[in-house]
Motif scaffolding. Structure first.
Motif, PDB file in Angstrom:
ATOM      1  N   GLU A  28      82.303  -4.802  64.940  1.00  0.00           N
ATOM      2  CA  GLU A  28      81.934  -3.716  65.853  1.00  0.00           C
ATOM      3  C   GLU A  28      80.538  -3.957  66.437  1.00  0.00           C
ATOM      4  O   GLU A  28      80.321  -3.790  67.640  1.00  0.00           O
ATOM      5  CB  GLU A  28      81.995  -2.376  65.102  1.00  0.00           C
ATOM      6  CG  GLU A  28      81.690  -1.186  65.996  1.00  0.00           C
ATOM      7  CD  GLU A  28      81.703   0.132  65.226  1.00  0.00           C
ATOM      8  OE1 GLU A  28      82.360   0.211  64.160  1.00  0.00           O
ATOM      9  OE2 GLU A  28      81.039   1.071  65.681  1.00  0.00           O
ATOM     10  N   ASN A  29      79.605  -4.365  65.580  1.00  0.00           N
ATOM     11  CA  ASN A  29      78.244  -4.637  66.054  1.00  0.00           C
ATOM     12  C   ASN A  29      78.217  -5.816  67.025  1.00  0.00           C
ATOM     13  O   ASN A  29      77.516  -5.787  68.037  1.00  0.00           O
ATOM     14  CB  ASN A  29      77.313  -4.930  64.868  1.00  0.00           C
ATOM     15  CG  ASN A  29      76.939  -3.650  64.147  1.00  0.00           C
ATOM     16  OD1 ASN A  29      76.880  -2.580  64.757  1.00  0.00           O
ATOM     17  ND2 ASN A  29      76.720  -3.759  62.848  1.00  0.00           N
ATOM     18  N   ARG A  32      79.620  -4.698  70.262  1.00  0.00           N
ATOM     19  CA  ARG A  32      78.640  -3.859  70.951  1.00  0.00           C
ATOM     20  C   ARG A  32      77.632  -4.718  71.726  1.00  0.00           C
ATOM     21  O   ARG A  32      77.220  -4.388  72.819  1.00  0.00           O
ATOM     22  CB  ARG A  32      77.900  -3.015  69.888  1.00  0.00           C
ATOM     23  CG  ARG A  32      77.209  -1.781  70.411  1.00  0.00           C
ATOM     24  CD  ARG A  32      76.579  -1.012  69.256  1.00  0.00           C
ATOM     25  NE  ARG A  32      77.563  -0.429  68.343  1.00  0.00           N
ATOM     26  CZ  ARG A  32      78.252   0.679  68.591  1.00  0.00           C
ATOM     27  NH1 ARG A  32      78.074   1.321  69.718  1.00  0.00           N
ATOM     28  NH2 ARG A  32      79.130   1.141  67.726  1.00  0.00           N
ATOM     29  N   ARG A  33      77.264  -5.855  71.120  1.00  0.00           N
ATOM     30  CA  ARG A  33      76.275  -6.726  71.764  1.00  0.00           C
ATOM     31  C   ARG A  33      76.885  -7.719  72.755  1.00  0.00           C
ATOM     32  O   ARG A  33      76.179  -8.381  73.485  1.00  0.00           O
ATOM     33  CB  ARG A  33      75.492  -7.496  70.698  1.00  0.00           C
ATOM     34  CG  ARG A  33      74.512  -6.618  69.932  1.00  0.00           C
ATOM     35  CD  ARG A  33      73.606  -7.483  69.078  1.00  0.00           C
ATOM     36  NE  ARG A  33      74.404  -8.301  68.161  1.00  0.00           N
ATOM     37  CZ  ARG A  33      74.444  -8.116  66.841  1.00  0.00           C
ATOM     38  NH1 ARG A  33      73.723  -7.189  66.288  1.00  0.00           N
ATOM     39  NH2 ARG A  33      75.186  -8.892  66.082  1.00  0.00           N
ATOM     40  N   GLU A  36      75.940  -7.199  76.554  1.00  0.00           N
ATOM     41  CA  GLU A  36      74.570  -7.594  76.931  1.00  0.00           C
ATOM     42  C   GLU A  36      74.332  -9.086  76.741  1.00  0.00           C
ATOM     43  O   GLU A  36      73.520  -9.683  77.437  1.00  0.00           O
ATOM     44  CB  GLU A  36      73.526  -6.763  76.167  1.00  0.00           C
ATOM     45  CG  GLU A  36      73.830  -6.624  74.703  1.00  0.00           C
ATOM     46  CD  GLU A  36      72.995  -5.530  74.009  1.00  0.00           C
ATOM     47  OE1 GLU A  36      71.950  -5.901  73.474  1.00  0.00           O
ATOM     48  OE2 GLU A  36      73.407  -4.358  74.029  1.00  0.00           O
ATOM     49  N   ALA A  81      87.873  -1.805  70.031  1.00  0.00           N
ATOM     50  CA  ALA A  81      87.085  -1.234  71.130  1.00  0.00           C
ATOM     51  C   ALA A  81      87.564   0.178  71.466  1.00  0.00           C
ATOM     52  O   ALA A  81      86.759   1.067  71.768  1.00  0.00           O
ATOM     53  CB  ALA A  81      87.173  -2.136  72.361  1.00  0.00           C
ATOM     54  N   THR A  84      86.509   2.671  68.516  1.00  0.00           N
ATOM     55  CA  THR A  84      85.078   2.941  68.424  1.00  0.00           C
ATOM     56  C   THR A  84      84.507   3.548  69.703  1.00  0.00           C
ATOM     57  O   THR A  84      83.341   3.936  69.722  1.00  0.00           O
ATOM     58  CB  THR A  84      84.311   1.632  68.165  1.00  0.00           C
ATOM     59  OG1 THR A  84      84.648   0.709  69.199  1.00  0.00           O
ATOM     60  CG2 THR A  84      84.681   1.038  66.820  1.00  0.00           C
ATOM     61  N   LEU A  86      83.950   1.824  72.275  1.00  0.00           N
ATOM     62  CA  LEU A  86      83.282   0.743  73.018  1.00  0.00           C
ATOM     63  C   LEU A  86      84.058   0.344  74.264  1.00  0.00           C
ATOM     64  O   LEU A  86      83.514  -0.300  75.166  1.00  0.00           O
ATOM     65  CB  LEU A  86      83.094  -0.484  72.111  1.00  0.00           C
ATOM     66  CG  LEU A  86      81.923  -0.419  71.136  1.00  0.00           C
ATOM     67  CD1 LEU A  86      81.993  -1.570  70.150  1.00  0.00           C
ATOM     68  CD2 LEU A  86      80.614  -0.452  71.921  1.00  0.00           C
TER      69      LEU A  86
END
Ligand code: C2E
Ligand code: MG
Ligand code: MG
Ligand code: MG
Length: 297
Positions: A28-29, A32-33, A36, A81, A84, A86
């Protein structure tokens, strides 16, 4: 003693669960990144007319170029995704990137074709998809008639009464709306009539054994008739063989997408297909009987 045993059991389960939830949290982390860090990318799969064999569109399909895992399939991370939330920022990235890419290809003088973008039900809950679509079209300068939004039956039917207004508002922007994986979810036929749709996509599970299985054949033929009866066009997904192509073409299916013509391709390779104006060459055996031609046109 009993206390000690249950204590051990608890530790055992808890360690196992921790490993699982840590893995999930980790993923998940990373996801999330991913936006970016520029690890997400789009592949494009051509959509072909069954009338003249020309490329009429492309579906944008998400991939995750993970530094260690390699190229990760959407099947492996879209569910996470969605759970969560996302999918909201990721879906926004997909929409913006697909529209910007299509606009750039058109500006470079390549043949203009539509780009289809997949939307999850969750995206409609998390944000105003009508406002976002309008904003992305404005920012990228893409002519709305070259954007198609693929909705699922669950997104559409989940809150069907409210969704009628959403489809009308999206339609008002000038975009095309289709129902993806049609036939695998729960669709109410009366709502199907009331949504402002343009196209049904026959799910690949019916196409896969369309030649061998009379039930799949019957479903495909019925979806084609249903779509045309409602004034919608119909595209078949997952076409892999000449026999499947012939079946669909002789039954009046409008378009196809599948490995028979091309897998989803990285942008540069798709661009090459467009540049060459690559066409679907119909097998000679597929010459349509005159009667079918009359029915189709
Ligand atoms: P989908 O929208 O139904 O996309 C079609 C899937 O079928 C794609 O898998 C494509 O590679 C695959 N496919 C196309 N032609 C053939 C064929 O001839 N044979 C076979 N066996 N497969 C074929 P992919 O790219 O792995 O995507 C899987 C699913 O992930 C998509 O199914 C869609 O539901 C979801 N997905 C992909 N990109 C996005 C996205 O940007 N947003 C959301 N929300 N979902 C996405
Ligand atoms: Mg799709
Ligand atoms: Mg599909
Ligand atoms: Mg699917």
């Amino acid at each position: 003693r009993t206390k000690a045993t249950s204590g051990n059991n608890f530790l055992f389960y808890s360690a196992e669960m921790n490993a699982h939830s840590l893995e999930r949290l980790n993923m998940e982390n990373e996801l999330r990144r991913a936006v970016e860090r520029n690890e997400l990318l789009l592949f494009y799969q051509p959509q072909m007319s069954l009338r003249n064999g020309e490329i009429i569109g492309m579906e944008a399909l998400l991939r995750w170029q993970h530094p260690l895992r390699g190229l990760v399939s959407p099947m492996e991370f879209i569910p996470l995704a969605e759970e969560t939330g996302l999918i909201v920022p990721i879906g926004e990235w997909v929409l913006r990137t697909a529209c910007a890419q299509n606009q750039a290809w058109q500006a470079a003088g390549l043949p203009a074709v539509a780009v289809a973008v997949n939307l999850s039900a969750r995206q409609f809950e998390g944000q105003d998809m009508v406002a976002l679509t309008a904003q992305v079209l404005r920012e990228t300068g893409l002519d709305p008639s070259y954007l198609e939004l693929e909705l699922t039956e669950s997104a559409a039917m989940g809150n069907a009464e409210a969704f009628i207004g959403v489809t009308e508002a999206l339609k008002g922007l000038g975009v095309t709306l289709s129902i993806d994986d049609f036939g695998t979810g729960y669709s109410s036929l009366s709502y199907l009539k009331r949504f402002a749709l343009d196209r049904l996509k026959i799910d690949q599970s019916f196409v896969r054994d369309i030649v061998q299985n009379p039930d799949s054949a019957a479903i495909a033929v019925t979806v084609i008739a249903l779509a045309h009866g409602l004034g919608l066009s119909v595209i078949a997904e997952g076409v892999e063989t000449e026999a499947q192509l012939n079946f669909l073409r002789t039954r009046g299916c409008d378009e196809m997408q599948g490995f028979y013509f091309s897998k989803p391709l990285p942008g540069a390779e798709f661009e090459q297909l467009l540049r060459e104006r690559r066409k679907l060459v119909f097998p000679a055996a597929a010459e349509l009987p005159v009667q079918t031609l009359l029915l189709v046109d």
